[in-house]
Structure formats: structure tokens, C-alpha cells
Design a protein around this motif. Structure first.
Motif, PDB file in Angstrom:
ATOM      1  N   MET A   1       0.983  -1.087   0.017  1.00  0.00           N
ATOM      2  CA  MET A   1      -0.145  -0.006  -0.117  1.00  0.00           C
ATOM      3  C   MET A   1       0.832   1.208  -0.033  1.00  0.00           C
ATOM      4  SD  MET A   1      -3.331   0.426   2.520  1.00  0.00           S
ATOM      5  CE  MET A   1      -3.756   1.948   2.691  1.00  0.00           C
ATOM      6  N   VAL A   2       0.368   2.229  -0.906  1.00  0.00           N
ATOM      7  CA  VAL A   2       1.285   3.343  -1.030  1.00  0.00           C
ATOM      8  C   VAL A   2       0.720   4.366  -0.045  1.00  0.00           C
ATOM      9  CG1 VAL A   2       2.139   5.184  -2.561  1.00  0.00           C
ATOM     10  CG2 VAL A   2       2.153   2.943  -3.300  1.00  0.00           C
ATOM     11  N   GLY A   3       1.669   5.018   0.871  1.00  0.00           N
ATOM     12  CA  GLY A   3       1.329   6.061   1.912  1.00  0.00           C
ATOM     13  C   GLY A   3       1.819   7.222   1.567  1.00  0.00           C
ATOM     14  N   PRO A   4       1.566   8.236   2.474  1.00  0.00           N
ATOM     15  CA  PRO A   4       1.632   9.670   2.040  1.00  0.00           C
ATOM     16  C   PRO A   4       3.373   9.874   2.088  1.00  0.00           C
ATOM     17  CG  PRO A   4       0.465   9.462   3.928  1.00  0.00           C
ATOM     18  CD  PRO A   4       0.653   8.151   3.508  1.00  0.00           C
ATOM     19  N   GLY A   5       4.053   9.101   2.996  1.00  0.00           N
ATOM     20  CA  GLY A   5       5.506   8.937   3.001  1.00  0.00           C
ATOM     21  C   GLY A   5       6.187   8.402   1.804  1.00  0.00           C
ATOM     22  N   SER A   6       5.529   7.568   1.049  1.00  0.00           N
ATOM     23  CA  SER A   6       6.240   6.884  -0.113  1.00  0.00           C
ATOM     24  C   SER A   6       5.777   7.813  -1.330  1.00  0.00           C
ATOM     25  CB  SER A   6       5.566   5.503  -0.170  1.00  0.00           C
ATOM     26  OG  SER A   6       5.569   4.778   0.717  1.00  0.00           O
ATOM     27  N   ILE A   7       4.791   8.392  -1.233  1.00  0.00           N
ATOM     28  CA  ILE A   7       4.371   9.351  -2.547  1.00  0.00           C
ATOM     29  C   ILE A   7       5.512  10.572  -2.135  1.00  0.00           C
ATOM     30  CG2 ILE A   7       2.780  11.176  -3.149  1.00  0.00           C
ATOM     31  CD1 ILE A   7       0.716   9.247  -2.298  1.00  0.00           C
ATOM     32  N   ALA A   8       5.703  11.217  -0.957  1.00  0.00           N
ATOM     33  CA  ALA A   8       6.469  12.227  -0.577  1.00  0.00           C
ATOM     34  C   ALA A   8       8.036  11.854  -1.285  1.00  0.00           C
ATOM     35  CB  ALA A   8       6.729  12.609   0.718  1.00  0.00           C
ATOM     36  N   ILE A   9       8.452  10.653  -1.067  1.00  0.00           N
ATOM     37  CA  ILE A   9       9.802  10.104  -1.649  1.00  0.00           C
ATOM     38  C   ILE A   9       9.780  10.000  -3.040  1.00  0.00           C
ATOM     39  CG2 ILE A   9      11.331   8.260  -1.453  1.00  0.00           C
ATOM     40  CD1 ILE A   9      10.526   7.641   1.591  1.00  0.00           C
ATOM     41  N   ILE A  10       8.704   9.575  -3.610  1.00  0.00           N
ATOM     42  CA  ILE A  10       8.624   9.453  -4.959  1.00  0.00           C
ATOM     43  C   ILE A  10       8.904  10.770  -5.609  1.00  0.00           C
ATOM     44  CG2 ILE A  10       7.243   8.756  -6.867  1.00  0.00           C
ATOM     45  CD1 ILE A  10       6.214   6.453  -5.160  1.00  0.00           C
ATOM     46  N   VAL A  11       7.886  11.995  -5.227  1.00  0.00           N
ATOM     47  CA  VAL A  11       8.073  13.198  -5.639  1.00  0.00           C
ATOM     48  C   VAL A  11       9.396  13.613  -5.536  1.00  0.00           C
ATOM     49  CG1 VAL A  11       7.170  15.413  -5.318  1.00  0.00           C
ATOM     50  CG2 VAL A  11       5.523  13.471  -5.292  1.00  0.00           C
ATOM     51  N   PHE A  12      10.116  13.494  -4.299  1.00  0.00           N
ATOM     52  CA  PHE A  12      11.499  14.201  -4.037  1.00  0.00           C
ATOM     53  C   PHE A  12      12.666  13.547  -5.199  1.00  0.00           C
ATOM     54  CE2 PHE A  12      15.489  13.706  -1.883  1.00  0.00           C
ATOM     55  CZ  PHE A  12      15.926  14.988  -1.919  1.00  0.00           C
ATOM     56  N   VAL A  13      12.375  12.270  -5.467  1.00  0.00           N
ATOM     57  CA  VAL A  13      13.296  11.460  -6.221  1.00  0.00           C
ATOM     58  C   VAL A  13      13.030  12.112  -7.943  1.00  0.00           C
ATOM     59  CG1 VAL A  13      13.829   9.382  -7.387  1.00  0.00           C
ATOM     60  CG2 VAL A  13      13.610   9.511  -4.941  1.00  0.00           C
ATOM     61  N   ALA A  14      11.993  12.281  -8.307  1.00  0.00           N
ATOM     62  CA  ALA A  14      11.413  12.788  -9.499  1.00  0.00           C
ATOM     63  C   ALA A  14      12.057  14.221  -9.770  1.00  0.00           C
ATOM     64  CB  ALA A  14       9.852  12.729  -9.645  1.00  0.00           C
ATOM     65  N   LEU A  15      11.776  14.933  -8.560  1.00  0.00           N
ATOM     66  CA  LEU A  15      12.430  16.316  -8.474  1.00  0.00           C
ATOM     67  C   LEU A  15      13.927  16.279  -8.931  1.00  0.00           C
ATOM     68  CD1 LEU A  15      10.582  18.410  -5.828  1.00  0.00           C
ATOM     69  CD2 LEU A  15      10.420  18.816  -8.361  1.00  0.00           C
ATOM     70  N   LEU A  16      14.439  15.379  -8.360  1.00  0.00           N
ATOM     71  CA  LEU A  16      16.150  15.098  -8.227  1.00  0.00           C
ATOM     72  C   LEU A  16      16.567  14.480  -9.840  1.00  0.00           C
ATOM     73  CD1 LEU A  16      17.122  13.600  -5.101  1.00  0.00           C
ATOM     74  CD2 LEU A  16      17.635  15.897  -5.842  1.00  0.00           C
ATOM     75  N   LEU A  17      15.596  13.745 -10.277  1.00  0.00           N
ATOM     76  CA  LEU A  17      15.961  13.357 -11.522  1.00  0.00           C
ATOM     77  C   LEU A  17      15.633  14.357 -12.663  1.00  0.00           C
ATOM     78  CD1 LEU A  17      14.864   9.548 -11.062  1.00  0.00           C
ATOM     79  CD2 LEU A  17      17.098  10.252 -11.443  1.00  0.00           C
ATOM     80  N   PHE A  18      14.389  14.722 -12.750  1.00  0.00           N
ATOM     81  CA  PHE A  18      14.116  15.500 -13.908  1.00  0.00           C
ATOM     82  C   PHE A  18      14.004  17.106 -13.755  1.00  0.00           C
ATOM     83  CE2 PHE A  18      11.528  11.533 -13.856  1.00  0.00           C
ATOM     84  CZ  PHE A  18      11.915  11.091 -15.184  1.00  0.00           C
ATOM     85  N   GLY A  19      14.194  17.620 -12.478  1.00  0.00           N
ATOM     86  CA  GLY A  19      14.177  19.046 -12.055  1.00  0.00           C
ATOM     87  C   GLY A  19      12.763  19.801 -11.983  1.00  0.00           C
ATOM     88  N   ALA A  20      12.685  20.831 -11.539  1.00  0.00           N
ATOM     89  CA  ALA A  20      11.384  21.245 -11.118  1.00  0.00           C
ATOM     90  C   ALA A  20      10.701  21.877 -12.568  1.00  0.00           C
ATOM     91  CB  ALA A  20      11.512  22.375 -10.396  1.00  0.00           C
TER      92      ALA A  20
END
Length: 52
Positions: free
Chosen positions: A1-20
Motif C-alpha cells: 500500500m502506498v502511503g503519504p510518506g512513499s508518495i513524498a519520496i517518489i516526488v522528491f526523487v522525481a524532482l532530483l532526476l528531472f528538475g522542477a
């Protein structure tokens, strides 16, 4: 199950990989692709119903 913490980590990694600056473009392209896929699937389902 995906929780809010997991979503935050995914968004953070996406920001690092692709840029804002590229994330909105990436999200828009993903949304457009899903919309086209849904329309194509609906078209196939409508064709199957009309043949019966």
C-alpha cells in the motif's frame, strides 16, 4: 500500500532526476497519453458492442 510518506519520496526523487522545470511537462504528457489510451479503449469497446 502506498502511503503519504512513499508518495513524498517518489516526488522528491522525481524532482532530483528531472528538475522542477520539466515535471509539469512530464505530468502533462503522461495525462495526455492516458487520455488517448482511454479514448482508444472506449472506441474498441463501442465497436464490440455495435457488432453484437
Amino acid at each position: 500500500m502506498v502511503g503519504p510518506g512513499s508518495i513524498a519520496i517518489i516526488v522528491f526523487v522525481a524532482l532530483l532526476l528531472f528538475g522542477a522545470d520539466k515535471l509539469p511537462k512530464l505530468g502533462r504528457a503522461t495525462g495526455d497519453t492516458l487520455k488517448e489510451f482511454k479514448n482508444a479503449t472506449k472506441g474498441i469497446m463501442d465497436d464490440d458492442k455495435s457488432k453484437k
